[in-house]
Design a protein around this motif. Structure first.
Motif, PDB file in Angstrom:
ATOM      1  N   PRO A 251     -10.945  39.860  40.258  1.00  8.61           N
ATOM      2  CA  PRO A 251     -12.047  39.314  41.069  1.00  8.61           C
ATOM      3  C   PRO A 251     -12.560  37.977  40.557  1.00  8.61           C
ATOM      4  N   LEU A 252     -12.708  37.845  39.243  1.00  7.76           N
ATOM      5  CA  LEU A 252     -13.197  36.586  38.680  1.00  7.76           C
ATOM      6  C   LEU A 252     -12.188  35.462  38.909  1.00  7.76           C
ATOM      7  N   GLY A 253     -10.888  35.812  38.790  1.00  6.64           N
ATOM      8  CA  GLY A 253      -9.857  34.816  39.019  1.00  6.64           C
ATOM      9  C   GLY A 253      -9.804  34.357  40.465  1.00  6.64           C
ATOM     10  N   ARG A 254      -9.955  35.286  41.393  1.00  2.86           N
ATOM     11  CA  ARG A 254      -9.970  34.919  42.807  1.00  2.86           C
ATOM     12  C   ARG A 254     -11.164  34.025  43.117  1.00  2.86           C
ATOM     13  N   ALA A 255     -12.307  34.351  42.505  1.00  2.68           N
ATOM     14  CA  ALA A 255     -13.499  33.525  42.725  1.00  2.68           C
ATOM     15  C   ALA A 255     -13.316  32.125  42.161  1.00  2.68           C
ATOM     16  N   ALA A 256     -12.684  32.032  40.972  1.00  2.00           N
ATOM     17  CA  ALA A 256     -12.435  30.713  40.379  1.00  2.00           C
ATOM     18  C   ALA A 256     -11.478  29.904  41.240  1.00  2.00           C
ATOM     19  N   SER A 257     -10.433  30.558  41.764  1.00  2.00           N
ATOM     20  CA  SER A 257      -9.478  29.869  42.626  1.00  2.00           C
ATOM     21  C   SER A 257     -10.161  29.362  43.891  1.00  2.00           C
ATOM     22  N   ALA A 258     -11.015  30.199  44.473  1.00  2.00           N
ATOM     23  CA  ALA A 258     -11.729  29.790  45.683  1.00  2.00           C
ATOM     24  C   ALA A 258     -12.660  28.622  45.406  1.00  2.00           C
ATOM     25  N   ALA A 259     -13.305  28.659  44.243  1.00  2.00           N
ATOM     26  CA  ALA A 259     -14.209  27.563  43.883  1.00  2.00           C
ATOM     27  C   ALA A 259     -13.439  26.257  43.736  1.00  2.00           C
ATOM     28  N   LEU A 260     -12.277  26.317  43.111  1.00  2.00           N
ATOM     29  CA  LEU A 260     -11.465  25.113  42.942  1.00  2.00           C
ATOM     30  C   LEU A 260     -11.010  24.549  44.287  1.00  2.00           C
ATOM     31  N   ARG A 261     -10.605  25.445  45.186  1.00  2.00           N
ATOM     32  CA  ARG A 261     -10.190  24.973  46.510  1.00  2.00           C
ATOM     33  C   ARG A 261     -11.351  24.314  47.242  1.00  2.00           C
ATOM     34  N   ALA A 262     -12.538  24.889  47.103  1.00  2.00           N
ATOM     35  CA  ALA A 262     -13.706  24.352  47.800  1.00  2.00           C
ATOM     36  C   ALA A 262     -14.120  22.996  47.237  1.00  2.00           C
ATOM     37  N   MET A 263     -13.966  22.803  45.920  1.00  2.00           N
ATOM     38  CA  MET A 263     -14.412  21.562  45.295  1.00  2.00           C
ATOM     39  C   MET A 263     -13.349  20.483  45.295  1.00  2.00           C
ATOM     40  N   GLY A 264     -12.072  20.896  45.433  1.00  2.00           N
ATOM     41  CA  GLY A 264     -11.008  19.904  45.363  1.00  2.00           C
ATOM     42  C   GLY A 264     -10.938  19.281  43.980  1.00  2.00           C
ATOM     43  N   THR A 265     -10.497  18.052  43.920  1.00  2.00           N
ATOM     44  CA  THR A 265     -10.428  17.315  42.656  1.00  2.00           C
ATOM     45  C   THR A 265     -11.577  16.325  42.614  1.00  2.00           C
ATOM     46  N   PRO A 266     -12.606  16.598  41.824  1.00  2.00           N
ATOM     47  CA  PRO A 266     -13.757  15.697  41.808  1.00  2.00           C
ATOM     48  C   PRO A 266     -13.437  14.371  41.133  1.00  2.00           C
ATOM     49  N   THR A 267     -14.113  13.320  41.557  1.00  2.00           N
ATOM     50  CA  THR A 267     -14.007  12.037  40.870  1.00  2.00           C
ATOM     51  C   THR A 267     -14.654  12.176  39.490  1.00  2.00           C
ATOM     52  N   PRO A 268     -14.376  11.249  38.567  1.00  2.00           N
ATOM     53  CA  PRO A 268     -15.040  11.319  37.256  1.00  2.00           C
ATOM     54  C   PRO A 268     -16.561  11.353  37.380  1.00  2.00           C
ATOM     55  N   GLU A 269     -17.087  10.617  38.338  1.00  2.00           N
ATOM     56  CA  GLU A 269     -18.550  10.597  38.524  1.00  2.00           C
ATOM     57  C   GLU A 269     -19.056  11.963  38.996  1.00  2.00           C
ATOM     58  N   ASP A 270     -18.312  12.560  39.943  1.00  2.00           N
ATOM     59  CA  ASP A 270     -18.699  13.878  40.428  1.00  2.00           C
ATOM     60  C   ASP A 270     -18.582  14.927  39.325  1.00  2.00           C
ATOM     61  N   ALA A 271     -17.529  14.830  38.528  1.00  2.00           N
ATOM     62  CA  ALA A 271     -17.334  15.791  37.439  1.00  2.00           C
ATOM     63  C   ALA A 271     -18.459  15.697  36.419  1.00  2.00           C
ATOM     64  N   ASP A 272     -18.886  14.474  36.118  1.00  2.00           N
ATOM     65  CA  ASP A 272     -19.986  14.292  35.176  1.00  2.00           C
ATOM     66  C   ASP A 272     -21.271  14.878  35.741  1.00  2.00           C
ATOM     67  N   ARG A 273     -21.493  14.679  37.032  1.00  2.00           N
ATOM     68  CA  ARG A 273     -22.703  15.218  37.654  1.00  2.00           C
ATOM     69  C   ARG A 273     -22.669  16.745  37.658  1.00  2.00           C
ATOM     70  N   GLN A 274     -21.518  17.335  37.988  1.00  2.00           N
ATOM     71  CA  GLN A 274     -21.391  18.791  37.956  1.00  2.00           C
ATOM     72  C   GLN A 274     -21.740  19.337  36.576  1.00  2.00           C
ATOM     73  N   ALA A 275     -21.272  18.657  35.537  1.00  2.00           N
ATOM     74  CA  ALA A 275     -21.511  19.115  34.168  1.00  2.00           C
ATOM     75  C   ALA A 275     -22.985  19.099  33.814  1.00  2.00           C
ATOM     76  N   ARG A 276     -23.746  18.176  34.422  1.00  2.00           N
ATOM     77  CA  ARG A 276     -25.169  18.033  34.082  1.00  2.00           C
ATOM     78  C   ARG A 276     -26.094  18.843  34.980  1.00  2.00           C
ATOM     79  N   LEU A 277     -25.534  19.507  36.001  1.00  2.00           N
ATOM     80  CA  LEU A 277     -26.350  20.378  36.841  1.00  2.00           C
ATOM     81  C   LEU A 277     -26.749  21.624  36.057  1.00  2.00           C
ATOM     82  N   PRO A 278     -27.844  22.274  36.435  1.00  2.00           N
ATOM     83  CA  PRO A 278     -28.216  23.490  35.706  1.00  2.00           C
ATOM     84  C   PRO A 278     -27.180  24.592  35.889  1.00  2.00           C
TER      85      PRO A 278
END
Length: 283
Positions: free
Chosen positions: A75-102
């Motif tokens: 279940p956790l793996g399926r959720a992680a896969s779904a999350a990756l598909r939904a987010m795609g490949t973030p730009t470096p700026e997007d990745a940095d912002r994701q890291a700083r979100l709560p």
């Protein structure tokens, strides 16, 4: 407060030992470091990686390492896969912002486990409120007047949170940030509707509960829980404070972001607008 819900009353003074508290909510990057260091990744209950591509990748990789290719089917793996598909490949700026979100989508037990790993603890309600409103009894961390420009609040659910610490002008008297809005924050205390009327004046820590956030079962301890007014047999609750970004009904943000407002939920609850910060004793 006498001007909020009944469970916020009566106003009273309590004495606390000196303590330290995080200036900001725990970020997604902080939580990823905990997940990397955890020897039991699957013990993390909430899908915290849903909003953080790097966290989803590492969760999926760890499951495949532990379980082989079958890990992706858990279940956790399926959720992680779904999350990756939904987010795609973030730009470096997007990745940095994701890291700083709560860090969010974390249960109370997830938050408590992180705090133990960091040699800290969740703040008690009294500690959280002191850090949020100081000794002046402020209605909001910055003062008594609602100011939507000082908090991430009053938005539609899809708006999402801001990176932690994005509203320095909304700081509490002690310099704590995001204590109004952004993400609801777990505290250590079990919820007691009438606890303020009978709580001790020194170091109040909520009514007594079961160890490690376990829910009560059909055993004699249930009488203790009922007498402590914690909740029903299947719904023992922990307290959340501070309000989140979501809530666009008229007056909803102004009400939820008050420093005395109390929300409560099952310790196994997780939601995209639920996060936490840590505290520890001061030496």
């Amino acid at each position: 407060s006498d001007s909020g819900n009944e469970n916020e009353a009566p106003p009273r003074k309590v004495r606390l030992a000196a303590f330290l508290i995080d200036r900001t909510e725990v970020s997604s990057a902080d939580f990823l470091r905990f997940a990397r260091a955890s020897a039991s990744l699957e013990a993390i209950e909430g899908p915290w990686f849903r909003h953080f591509a790097q966290g989803a990748r590492e969760t999926l990789a760890a499951l495949e390492k532990f379980h082989g290719p079958a890990g992706a089917d858990l279940p956790l793996g399926r959720a992680a896969s779904a999350a990756l598909r939904a987010m795609g490949t973030p730009t470096p700026e997007d990745a940095d912002r994701q890291a700083r979100l709560p860090a969010r989508d974390v249960t109370w037990r997830d938050a408590a486990a992180y705090c133990r790993w960091a040699a800290k603890s969740l703040p008690t309600e009294a500690q959280w409120e002191k850090a949020a409103r100081g000794t002046e009894g402020r209605v909001y961390p910055w003062g008594d007047a609602w100011d939507p420009g000082k908090a991430r609040a009053g938005l539609e659910p899809e708006a999402g949170p801001s990176p932690v610490g994005s509203f320095p002008e909304g700081a509490s008297p002690y310099g704590c940030l995001d204590m109004a809005g952004n993400a609801w924050e777990w505290t250590a205390d079990w919820y007691g509707e009438d606890y303020y009327r009978a709580s001790p004046a020194v170091e109040p820590k909520g009514p007594e509960g079961l160890p490690e956030g376990r829910l009560p079962g059909p055993d004699p301890k249930i009488d203790l829980l009922r007498s402590a007014r914690q909740g029903r047999e299947s719904d023992t609750r922990k307290v959340l404070r501070g309000g989140g970004w979501s809530g666009s009904l008229p007056g909803q943000a102004r009400y939820n972001a008050r420093t005395t407002h109390r929300l409560w939920s099952n310790p196994g609850y997780w939601h995209p607008d639920t996060g936490f910060r840590c505290s520890k004793e001061a030496k």
